[in-house]
Structure formats: C-alpha cells, structure tokens
Write a protein that holds these residues in place. Structure first.
Motif, short mmCIF file in Angstrom:
data_model
loop_
_atom_site.label_atom_id
_atom_site.label_comp_id
_atom_site.label_asym_id
_atom_site.label_seq_id
_atom_site.Cartn_x
_atom_site.Cartn_y
_atom_site.Cartn_z
N VAL A 145 0.84 -1.20 0.00
CA VAL A 145 0.00 0.00 0.00
C VAL A 145 0.88 1.25 0.00
O VAL A 145 1.76 1.40 0.85
CB VAL A 145 -0.93 0.02 1.23
N LYS A 146 0.64 2.10 -0.96
CA LYS A 146 1.24 3.44 -0.96
C LYS A 146 0.10 4.40 -0.63
O LYS A 146 -0.77 4.65 -1.46
CB LYS A 146 1.90 3.75 -2.30
N LEU A 147 0.13 4.91 0.59
CA LEU A 147 -0.97 5.69 1.12
C LEU A 147 -0.67 7.17 1.05
O LEU A 147 0.27 7.67 1.68
CB LEU A 147 -1.25 5.28 2.57
N VAL A 152 3.37 -0.93 4.04
CA VAL A 152 2.75 0.38 3.85
C VAL A 152 3.83 1.46 3.71
O VAL A 152 4.79 1.48 4.47
CB VAL A 152 1.82 0.75 5.03
N GLU A 153 3.65 2.33 2.74
CA GLU A 153 4.53 3.48 2.55
C GLU A 153 3.67 4.73 2.44
O GLU A 153 2.70 4.76 1.68
CB GLU A 153 5.37 3.31 1.28
N LEU A 154 4.01 5.77 3.21
CA LEU A 154 3.31 7.05 3.12
C LEU A 154 3.92 7.88 2.00
O LEU A 154 5.14 8.06 1.94
CB LEU A 154 3.40 7.81 4.45
N VAL A 155 3.07 8.37 1.10
CA VAL A 155 3.53 9.13 -0.05
C VAL A 155 2.71 10.41 -0.19
O VAL A 155 1.70 10.61 0.50
CB VAL A 155 3.41 8.29 -1.35
N ARG A 156 3.12 11.29 -1.09
CA ARG A 156 2.36 12.50 -1.36
C ARG A 156 1.04 12.15 -2.05
O ARG A 156 0.93 11.13 -2.72
CB ARG A 156 3.14 13.45 -2.24
N GLY A 157 0.07 13.04 -1.90
CA GLY A 157 -1.16 12.89 -2.67
C GLY A 157 -2.35 12.45 -1.86
O GLY A 157 -2.28 12.27 -0.64
N LEU A 206 -4.40 9.70 -2.97
CA LEU A 206 -4.80 8.41 -3.51
C LEU A 206 -4.27 7.29 -2.62
O LEU A 206 -3.26 7.45 -1.93
CB LEU A 206 -4.27 8.20 -4.93
N MET A 207 -4.94 6.15 -2.67
CA MET A 207 -4.48 4.94 -2.01
C MET A 207 -4.14 3.93 -3.12
O MET A 207 -5.02 3.42 -3.80
CB MET A 207 -5.55 4.37 -1.09
N SER A 208 -2.85 3.72 -3.33
CA SER A 208 -2.38 2.83 -4.39
C SER A 208 -2.09 1.46 -3.78
O SER A 208 -1.32 1.35 -2.82
CB SER A 208 -1.12 3.42 -5.03
N ILE A 209 -2.69 0.42 -4.35
CA ILE A 209 -2.59 -0.92 -3.77
C ILE A 209 -2.14 -1.92 -4.82
O ILE A 209 -2.67 -1.97 -5.94
CB ILE A 209 -3.95 -1.37 -3.18
N LEU A 244 -7.48 3.66 -5.25
CA LEU A 244 -8.74 4.12 -4.68
C LEU A 244 -8.64 5.62 -4.44
O LEU A 244 -7.62 6.11 -3.93
CB LEU A 244 -9.03 3.39 -3.36
N ASP A 245 -9.71 6.35 -4.80
CA ASP A 245 -9.68 7.81 -4.66
C ASP A 245 -10.85 8.34 -3.84
O ASP A 245 -11.06 9.55 -3.76
CB ASP A 245 -9.67 8.48 -6.03
N GLY A 246 -11.62 7.41 -3.25
CA GLY A 246 -12.74 7.83 -2.43
C GLY A 246 -14.07 7.80 -3.14
O GLY A 246 -15.11 8.08 -2.54
#
Length: 498
Positions: free
Chosen positions: A76-78, A134-139, A141-144, A286-288
């Motif tokens: 997960v890139k959150l 899990v990695e916290l990134v800018r933005g 979006l939730m990239s899985i 996922l973008d909500g």
C-alpha cells in the motif's frame, strides 16, 4: 483530502484476490507465448504448452490457475492526504478481505497459512493473515498492489551481502543455477540491490509485480545501467539450459526486474526472489469514489495454437496393473498418460506415515505396487470431482522417501522439481520411479481426476490422503529405475548445445 471507506478497501482487495486466482496478467501471457515460439526442447515445449492451456482453461472456468493459491502480499502506498473511514487497522481490513476471498462459495481458494510456525503449525483456515507493507507518499490516492505468492517459489528466496566490487550478475546467475526447479520456471526474477537486508528483500518482492517488458527491451536494447544488468542476467540465466520445469531448454526466465536504493559504502546487499509460472498480481488505486473495478481480459490474449495440442507421443500407463517390468521400461524424458488409482500425500501425511512405520504399524492405506501424488488440492465446487490439483515440490519429501518405499512397497511418486541424491539413490535401490506433472497447470490436471475421496488423515485438511481415479493425466519420467534424473541430464544437454 479524500476519504476512502473501509468497505471499498475490503471489497476491492477481496475482488482482486479472486481475479488474480484465475487470470494471469496479459503481459505474462505474451511473454509465455513468445517462450513457446523460442523453445526447442520437446519436454520444455510440452510443459509451456500445458501451462498456457491451463491458463486459458482457468480463465474460462474462473477457477484457480494453481492449487497453491499462495500467501497474500499487499503493498500500500498511502497518500498523506487520505483519510480512511474506519475504526479498524489496515491489517484487519486486509485480513477481512482475504477471509472473504478465500472462503468464497463459487471459487474457494486453498488456505495455506499456518499459525504458530514454531509450534503446532495449525492452518488458519482462511489464509489470514496477509503480509502487509505500507509506505506514506504524497497525494490523496491509495495505491494498492495485491499478489498471491506460491510457496514453491517463495521458498527459493535468497539474500546476500556482496563486497562493493563484486558482480551482482555473477551472484544471481550462480544462485539461480543452484535453485533447482522448485520455483516452477519459466518465471520472473525480482531483484533488490542496496539499502539494508530488509529493504533489499522488500524491493525484490515489489520488483516482481512490475509490468513485464523484456520482449520490448530485447528488441530496442538497454538505455541505462539497470537495463544492461537486466539483459545480462536474462541471457546468462537462459544460457544455463534449465528450461521449463527444470526439464532442460532455452527458456528459464521470462523477465528480470531490478530495483535499487542507496546503501552503506561498505555494503552491497542483494536480494533475489523468483516468481513462478503461476505469477499472480494486480495494481489498482482508490480515490474515495468507490471500490476498484476490474475488467475481464479478452480470451484472444491467449495464443490460439495452444488449442491444437495433441497427445500422440504419450504412452498410456494403467496404475492398477503396475509391474516391475513396466516401470523398468520407462526412461528419463518419456511422457506418460496415467490411468487408474492414484493416492495423494504431502509433507504432513508423509511425516505421519513414517512415524507409524517406526512404531511398527502399517500405514492406513495399502500402497504396495501403487503410485502417490504429492498434491494438496483446492476444494471442489459445483459438479467438480476435485478442485485444481497441481503438484507440490517433491524435494520436501526426500527425507521420507527411503522409509516410505521400504515400509509400504510404494513404486511410483508424482510431484514437481528435482529429487536430491538421497532420494534418487532410494528410488534406484527399490526399482521405483519418480514422475513430474507440470507445476502451474493445476486446473488442467484436475480435469484428469474422475473420482476422489479422502481415505486417511482427514484432520490434515488439504494434506489428507485422497484416493483418486485418474484418466489421461500427463506426466514426464524424471527419475527412472536406474537412477537417471532428467533434472540433471536435461539442463546439461541444453547448456552444452546452447
């Protein structure tokens, strides 16, 4: 700021796990189709053909490509602008998704995860927990990325710390040469270079899930040092002659993916993780606005020639009438179609049989003059006799082989990958034989099973002993009664010629 609901995460991951259980990624199919065109070894061509046929059948039937539906890996890139609407942890959400996917009524997946690994090793029953990164990134979006990693290839993961002046390519090629066939080639090599031990292993695992582009890279040539290294490893590994399923041939690896990270000046950490012919992964975001949607691939993605496979070169064998003369007539590389009674048994069943024999008792199934298949099948659905039932790695049964052959009168074993010297010597001593079915062709193999019932060790679940009636189950003789091994002879032949 975007708000992503718990249910959207769970629904998306659960659907992704079902999707990848029966659909190969299109890039994998393209590379396998090219491998079939490039391969010259008859045994390897047959194995690749079976893998492609199985892949198409699994896609049409929406049933697992491989009986080992793997451990679940979720990356997960959150985005730091994301708010998750839930009172659960991300691990809890992922485990809920896994539970739903693996216990689905219309396509149940085999639960392979055991809890208390140092103790009882009891199966969790629903394939939880998943392996989460899990990695916290800018933005916002939730990239899985979701993958299902089979045990045979996962068991071949390797790590080393080289000296900075040493060659990564040399280490990788030497390591792959020693891996054997238990990782079910042809497949993908994921390589992580740099960072620390944990960082390198994570990069190798993530690299395997990148889109394959080796066909394009070979065509256009490298544009940087990483691509040069990928090509070097690709050509050198394929030059080893290992081939599909280790039977000997030109194509062992389909792609080499590499990720790197800064590291200590005194170190060169290198991680290697192979991915098998049951490569299964997908990426979504996922973008909500709701759960992810996955479009079914086109059936035209699969090469049409694979539908014309014939079995004219196969020799039919009646397992109910096995004789020493019949078994002694088999030679390494012979292709057989098995018919009749075939028992199953994996690690846990073999352990119990050996314990029983050591106590002076008979095992619960009469194996005298019979054949056993190293398999843990998926549960059947609908009118299926049995679910996908591909072979497991036979090497794990090597420690039991002498005692089982001597104590039961067993004559034939069926699995995948090579046998060690101890097992080969036992096979020759007892005038037995070892046959291989194609790893990564589990759904195809299951269609040869006409009847199946559990006959012993019911409490072991998928590792219980089944009695199966098979018809035209394709196998290749891997170790004959003389102790000749195709996993030694095949690669040596193709390494010398090519």
């Amino acid at each position: 700021m975007s708000t992503i609901k718990e249910q959207d995460i769970v629904d998306s991951i659960a659907e992704a796990l079902q999707y990848i259980s029966y659909y190969h990624p299109p890039d994998f199919i393209r590379h396998m189709a090219q491998a079939l065109e490039d391969e010259e070894s008859p045994s390897a061509r047959d194995a690749i053909t079976q893998i492609l046929i199985n892949s198409r059948m699994a896609a049409l039937g929406r049933r697992p490509i491989c009986q080992d539906t793997g451990s679940v890996n979720v990356f997960v890139k959150l985005g730091m602008g994301v708010r998750i609407e839930s009172d659960k942890t991300l691990q809890e959400m992922i485990d809920e998704a896994i539970r739903r996917a693996y216990l689905a009524d219309d396509n149940p997946l085999r639960a392979s995860i055991v809890i208390d690994p140092l103790g009882s090793r009891k199966n969790s029953g629903d394939n939880t927990p998943g392996m989460l990164s899990v990695e916290l990134v800018r933005g916002d979006l939730m990239s899985i990325t979701v993958s299902a990693k089979g045990g045979g290839s996962e068991n071949k993961a390797k790590f080393t710390v080289l000296e900075p002046s040493q060659s990564v390519a040399d280490w990788v090629v030497s390591t792959v040469e020693g891996l054997g066939a238990g990782w079910c080639p042809p497949g993908i090599l994921g390589i992580g270079v740099g960072g620390s031990a944990d960082k390198a292993m994570l990069m190798a695992k993530e690299a395997m899930n990148e889109e394959m582009d080796m066909l394009e890279l070979v065509r256009r040539g490298p544009s940087d040092k990483i691509e040069e290294l990928r090509l070097e490893i690709f050509h050198r590994v394929n030059g080893l002659g290992i081939g599909a399923q280790g039977l000997g041939g030109k194509v062992t690896v389909l792609d080499v993916r590499i990720r790197s990270f800064p590291t200590h000046a005194a170190s060169l950490p290198v991680a290697l993780i192979p991915n098998c012919a049951a490569t299964r992964h997908m990426h979504f975001e996922l973008d909500g606005t709701g759960p992810a949607e996955f479009a079914d691939p086109s059936i035209t993605d699969w090469p049409e020639p694979i539908l014309d496979r014939t079995t004219g070169s196969y020799r039919t064998v009646d397992l109910n009438c096995l004789s020493d003369e019949e078994i002694s007539s088999w030679r390494c590389g012979d292709t057989l179609l098995l018919r009749g009674t075939l028992y199953t048994g994996r690690d846990a069943a073999h352990k119990r049989m050996v314990e029983t024999l050591r106590e002076g008792h008979a095992v619960p199934v009469d194996l005298r003059g019979k054949a056993i298949y190293y398999v843990g099948p998926v549960d059947p659905v609908g009118d299926e006799v049995i679910g996908p039932a591909g072979p497991t790695t036979a090497t794990r049964m090597d420690r039991f082989t002498e005692e089982v052959l001597a104590g039961t009168g067993l004559k034939v074993m069926v699995g995948k990958a090579e046998r060690g010297k101890e097992a080969i010597d036992a096979i020759a001593r007892h005038r037995a034989a070892y046959l291989v079915a194609v790893g990564g062709a589990a759904y195809l193999v299951s269609k040869a099973v006409k009847k199946a019932r559990r006959v012993a060790y019911d409490d072991l679940g998928m590792e219980a002993i089944y009695e199966m009636q098979v018809e035209d189950m394709p196998v290749t003789v891997a170790v004959d009664t003389r102790g000749q091994s195709i996993h030694l002879l095949g690669p040596a032949l193709w390494r010398k010629q090519h």
